[in-house]
Scaffold this active site. Sequence first.
Site, PDB file in Angstrom:
ATOM      1  N   HIS A 170       0.680  -1.269  -0.650  1.00 41.95           N
ATOM      2  CA  HIS A 170       0.053  -0.068  -0.141  1.00 41.95           C
ATOM      3  C   HIS A 170       1.035   0.828   0.058  1.00 41.95           C
ATOM      4  CE1 HIS A 170      -3.315  -2.838   0.723  1.00 41.95           C
ATOM      5  NE2 HIS A 170      -2.609  -3.178   1.537  1.00 41.95           N
ATOM      6  N   ARG A 171       1.945   1.298  -0.697  1.00 44.82           N
ATOM      7  CA  ARG A 171       3.040   2.327  -0.543  1.00 44.82           C
ATOM      8  C   ARG A 171       2.970   2.969   0.871  1.00 44.82           C
ATOM      9  NH1 ARG A 171       4.367   2.745  -5.271  1.00 44.82           N
ATOM     10  NH2 ARG A 171       4.972   4.877  -5.155  1.00 44.82           N
TER      11      ARG A 171
END
Length: 192
Positions: A170-171
């Site tokens: 999710h970065r």
Amino acid sequence: MADDPFQLFDTWYAEARASEINDSNAMALATADADGRPSSRMVLLKGHGPDGFVFYTNHGSRKAGELDANPHAALMFHWKSQRRQIRIEGSVARATDAESDAYFASRGRDSQLGAWASDQSRPLDDRATFEARFAEMQAKFEGQDVPRPPFWGGYRVTPAVIEFWQDRAHRLHERRVFTRSRDGWAEGLLYP
């Protein structure tokens, strides 16, 4: 994780050497000329330790000219298979003649001859000219060891900052930064 950036580098580098298909020692080298105009290219790491990160090149190349004018550089390793990268920023100095001689002697003969044949970063009219120069060097050094050209040698980047980046879901990546201080290294985290 290690508290020493060089120990952590060694761990990540060993893992990359085991998993990267090609050139796990490839690193982007960013330099800037005296006017601050940047350039970058890939070079190969040929030595590393607490004293710095070493690569070799022709002292007449564009990168060498930029380092002579502005002795600071940035390195970046990106190991896609590991989903990791390491950024290094620091000052640059030439390696000693003894270090350059020792590394040059370890290279394959054709690589040694290529160093003599190349006017690195200079215009080349066609490939045949370079191949003819290479053949001239083969003839010149036939039956003898190839000495290191006086215009070729190493550079050492002494890090002031080393950042370790690890990809996360999710970065929400992890960025760990080590900054050289008078007493060693200060460690911190950065937002991704």
